[in-house]
Motif scaffolding. Sequence first.
Motif, PDB file in Angstrom:
ATOM      1  N   ALA A   1       0.837  -1.209   0.000  1.00 42.45           N
ATOM      2  CA  ALA A   1       0.000   0.000   0.000  1.00 42.45           C
ATOM      3  C   ALA A   1       0.862   1.247   0.000  1.00 42.45           C
ATOM      4  CB  ALA A   1      -0.906  -0.013   1.229  1.00 42.45           C
TER       5      ALA A   1
ATOM      6  N   LEU B   1      -0.478 -13.268  -3.586  1.00 44.05           N
ATOM      7  CA  LEU B   1       0.244 -12.006  -3.523  1.00 44.05           C
ATOM      8  C   LEU B   1      -0.240 -11.069  -4.618  1.00 44.05           C
ATOM      9  CD1 LEU B   1       3.774 -13.419  -2.853  1.00 44.05           C
ATOM     10  CD2 LEU B   1       2.373 -12.144  -1.281  1.00 44.05           C
TER      11      LEU B   1
ATOM     12  N   MET C   1      -3.199 -11.085  -5.804  1.00 42.67           N
ATOM     13  CA  MET C   1      -4.502 -10.614  -5.322  1.00 42.67           C
ATOM     14  C   MET C   1      -4.322  -9.522  -4.288  1.00 42.67           C
ATOM     15  SD  MET C   1      -7.586 -10.629  -5.630  1.00 42.67           S
ATOM     16  CE  MET C   1      -8.305 -11.966  -6.480  1.00 42.67           C
ATOM     17  N   ALA C   2      -3.266  -9.656  -3.460  1.00 43.08           N
ATOM     18  CA  ALA C   2      -2.992  -8.601  -2.477  1.00 43.08           C
ATOM     19  C   ALA C   2      -2.666  -7.290  -3.167  1.00 43.08           C
ATOM     20  CB  ALA C   2      -1.831  -9.025  -1.574  1.00 43.08           C
TER      21      ALA C   2
ATOM     22  N   LEU D   1      -5.852  -5.859  -4.453  1.00 49.51           N
ATOM     23  CA  LEU D   1      -6.685  -5.343  -3.372  1.00 49.51           C
ATOM     24  C   LEU D   1      -6.178  -4.013  -2.856  1.00 49.51           C
ATOM     25  CD1 LEU D   1      -8.837  -7.362  -2.462  1.00 49.51           C
ATOM     26  CD2 LEU D   1      -7.821  -7.254  -0.261  1.00 49.51           C
ATOM     27  N   SER D   2      -4.874  -3.798  -2.919  1.00 46.21           N
ATOM     28  CA  SER D   2      -4.333  -2.535  -2.433  1.00 46.21           C
ATOM     29  C   SER D   2      -4.455  -1.435  -3.474  1.00 46.21           C
ATOM     30  CB  SER D   2      -2.852  -2.710  -2.088  1.00 46.21           C
ATOM     31  OG  SER D   2      -2.644  -3.905  -1.416  1.00 46.21           O
ATOM     32  N   LYS D   3      -5.266  -1.654  -4.487  1.00 38.75           N
ATOM     33  CA  LYS D   3      -5.534  -0.665  -5.539  1.00 38.75           C
ATOM     34  C   LYS D   3      -4.283  -0.387  -6.363  1.00 38.75           C
ATOM     35  CE  LYS D   3      -9.031   1.545  -2.712  1.00 38.75           C
ATOM     36  NZ  LYS D   3      -8.711   1.129  -1.390  1.00 38.75           N
TER      37      LYS D   3
END
Lengths: 507, 357
Positions: free
Chosen positions: A296, A327, A329-330, A333-335
């Motif tokens: 992020a 990872l 996907m992480a 998810l963090s845009k």
Amino acid sequence: MSQRQVLQVFESYQKSRTQFVQTVAELATRPQNIETLQNAGVMSLLRPLLLDVVPTIQQTAALALGRLANYNDDLAEAIVKGDILPQLVYSLAEQNRFYKKAAAFVLRAVARHSPELAQAVVDCGALEALVISLEEFDPGVKEAAAWALGYIARHNGELSQAVVDAGAVPLLVLCIQEPEIALKRIAASALSDIAKHSPELAQTVVDTGAIAHLAQMILNPDAKLKRQVFSALSQISKHSVDLAELVVEAEIFPAVLACLRDPDEYVRKNVTTLMREIAKHTPELSQMIVNSGGVAAVIDYLGDCKGATRLPGIMMLGYVAAHAENLAMAVILSKGVPQLAICLSEESEDHVKAATAWSLGQIGRHTPEHARAVAGVNVLPKLLVLYMDMESSEDLQVKAKKALKSILQKCTHLPALEPLLYDAPSNILKHVVCQFSKVIPHDSKARRLFVTSGGLKKVQEIKADSGSPLQEYINSINNCYPEEIVRYYSPGYSETLLERVEKYQPA
Amino acid sequence: MARLVKLQSQIQQVRVEFFIRQRTAEENRKRENAAAVKIQSWIRGCRVRAYVRYLTKHAVIIQKTWRGFSARAIFRQMQEEAYLAARMKFYNQMAVRIQRRWRGYFVRRNVHNYYERKKYLEALSKKNEEIRRELDEFEQYQQKEREWVAAVREEERKYQQAQRQHFLLSTKQCPGVYNSPFRGGPSEMEERLRRVTPVLAQSAARQARSKHRQQRRALEQQNASFLPPINAKKPQGPFRAAEEVWRQRQRPLEPSLRVATSITALEEARDQLRSQELSARLIDHPFWPFASAHKSRKYEPLIHTRSAFQTLPYGTKHFREDAKHTLQDKEAFKTVFTTCHVFDKFGRLYSNSGKIV
């Protein structure tokens, strides 16, 4: 003549020598004067002044020589050819600290231009003298010696090895612990230059316990020091998994994330470089970075900066996503994907665009969910444009094509695939049509949408060699529709209808 | 002989008879032979058939029994195999059920745990939010710090400038540069000029601090790569050396002790002592370790005023001097002790000159 008059002659000579040397030193600070000075033959005049009786003249002459050598590598070569270096090396061991500083400055100015000049400096035996002056009390002398060693070690692995063999590394690690900030900066930069060439050199640096001291200085308020510290840590960790794990064990995360908001942009860039070098080795290290919220922070950093400084951040996201699909996907998810799309459209340099394309490919290649997330930000047409553009470099084209292929092979989101039907060349089109042929037989709404959006018409217009996979995909698409519809949309149908109208005989 | 002649006459007949009989017998013999043969062969056949039937019957019995036995053995074998096959099929089916359940569980727990993954991604989102918030706060805090430091430095610089330009203060007659009559009021520099205090001598502690600061600055200056100043041309005239003048100018005031003590030093010292006592003295009686010990201590009266049964009233209730009439025949108390001989020989012991005493 009386004694006083005789002495006066000598005094006036000394005064003029002093004045000359001081003026030359002052003039050498301005680049426009240096050409003139060089043409006037300043080297041959300064050389005997190095051996002058008065120490002040010696020091100022050395300072002037250093400034001249700093400017141009021809002048540095002239110094080497003029055999001045052995004298300087000798005086490094003997003279007072001001002369030592000036001599170390000259050595550094000569060594910075090219590996050959640095080798010439090493061949004069400068390394031992510099290492000895690293043990001095005066921090200025230490700083000048460390700077010279750093510049020597910067060029290639052999010179770094020579510096290490002279025993410089433990002394540099001691210098890092000194209270003076300038000395810390230079020592950190020298360690970074030594460690960057090979894993063995990095291991040597680590064995002297440098990592702990570097890690302590992470939250120092001085920005230039932080730049060098992060650069050193990233050069150490880039070589192997063990070194990266050693760096991580120094507990730099999550303190390092705070430095991502530093006002100095090079500090931020070096922090991101460090995170990239750590993340690229194994999935566990990437997982650790992701779990501490590093992804992020890096995405926010990408939003703040512009230009080539974005490169390490982009590559870090690519490396993290490449290891495993959770990872990736992480990262999604963090845009991260909208940010990367912005980078792709904003940046003008090819290598940054290539890195962005690669990262997007790594994110989108795992599962249809990932591919949908990537395709959802409208990035596929941009990748296609980059691939087709004649002006983009070969590297960019290759990377864009690979990314496009890997995303397309998993993408099942048909609205995102539709624009690609129109512009793509045949090798990309094959994948697009393949995806359509996989999805359409099972989804009736998609079939309807495909017809209404004009996709079926476009598919009919595609010319493919019979027996090629493209033709098979087209056939499998056509088999999902009733024959009349396929005939209706095939090209030239309106002509056939009109011909029938012409031939028709009314009863 | 008649019989013989008869017989000879009959011989022909006999011969014919014999011949006829022989012929008929011959014919009959063939017929009878054939019949006999037929009968015999029939009988033999019957006998043989009966024998064969007998044999067959017994052979059938044997074979029948044997076949039954061996077929039952084979059947038992087939039965066992079929039973085994049925059992294995059953076991396989059950094993498939177990494996199916186990594989589902294993994959759902270890290979792709949907709920774990969901929890992880949610936790990750929260963590990202938290990190973003904290970093924003940190950045703002740092920004404020920097701004504050810059503002303080700016203010100090302006104050020092005001100290140097104190003469620009506006007076009643003549408004200063920063106090234009055409504006509503004086500007901030004017306010500063009014507030300014002149640069005075510093107290000893302050001097020490500023000296320390100067030393640190000098150290830092030394660390910068400056060479020492080269001896410049001395100006003509009775001037002192430049460093000497500089040192003299920088020299702080060294006041004498009388000048350095303030006029109210004594009062200040008293106040200081009082305030120190006030703040430092927590316990008034520091040598009573157990506060309630003395409360419960038993009162130990004086030996003189106490008997085994009660306190003597003398010394508290009545005194000798008050009731002199009761003392007529009593001796007075001795108020003089015996001398102690320590100092008797004081002067005489050591020397003659001690006699002066």
